[in-house]
Motif scaffolding. Sequence first.
Motif, PDB file in Angstrom:
ATOM      1  N   MET A   1       0.479  -1.337  -0.114  1.00 48.66           N
ATOM      2  CA  MET A   1       0.033  -0.567   0.108  1.00 48.66           C
ATOM      3  C   MET A   1       1.097   1.467   0.143  1.00 48.66           C
ATOM      4  O   MET A   1       1.789   1.248   0.684  1.00 48.66           O
ATOM      5  N   CYS A   2       0.393   1.877  -0.789  1.00 53.19           N
ATOM      6  CA  CYS A   2       1.040   3.840  -0.744  1.00 53.19           C
ATOM      7  C   CYS A   2       0.371   4.897   0.258  1.00 53.19           C
ATOM      8  O   CYS A   2      -0.645   4.916   0.214  1.00 53.19           O
ATOM      9  N   THR A   3       1.635   5.486   0.542  1.00 52.23           N
ATOM     10  CA  THR A   3       0.934   5.936   1.907  1.00 52.23           C
ATOM     11  C   THR A   3       1.266   7.903   1.475  1.00 52.23           C
ATOM     12  O   THR A   3       3.234   7.481   0.823  1.00 52.23           O
TER      13      THR A   3
END
Length: 67
Positions: free
Chosen positions: A1-3
């Motif tokens: 997941m990219c944050t």
Amino acid sequence: MCTGIANLPLHGGRCPAWLFTEMRELGTAIVQAIIFEYGPVEVLTRLSDPFWFQALGCVMGSRVRPS
């Protein structure tokens, strides 16, 4: 997941009447097409996505004034 963080500014100025009319017509056509293809729930799903919402505003606001 990219944050991360994205800066998605809203336009704070006024919209000329001719552009507002164009944006309303284009926005209506886009929403009707999404409803036709995917259903009304998809419209809410897309509008709740801040990146999609920003992109929609960019598309609707990039109209060139007719000559």
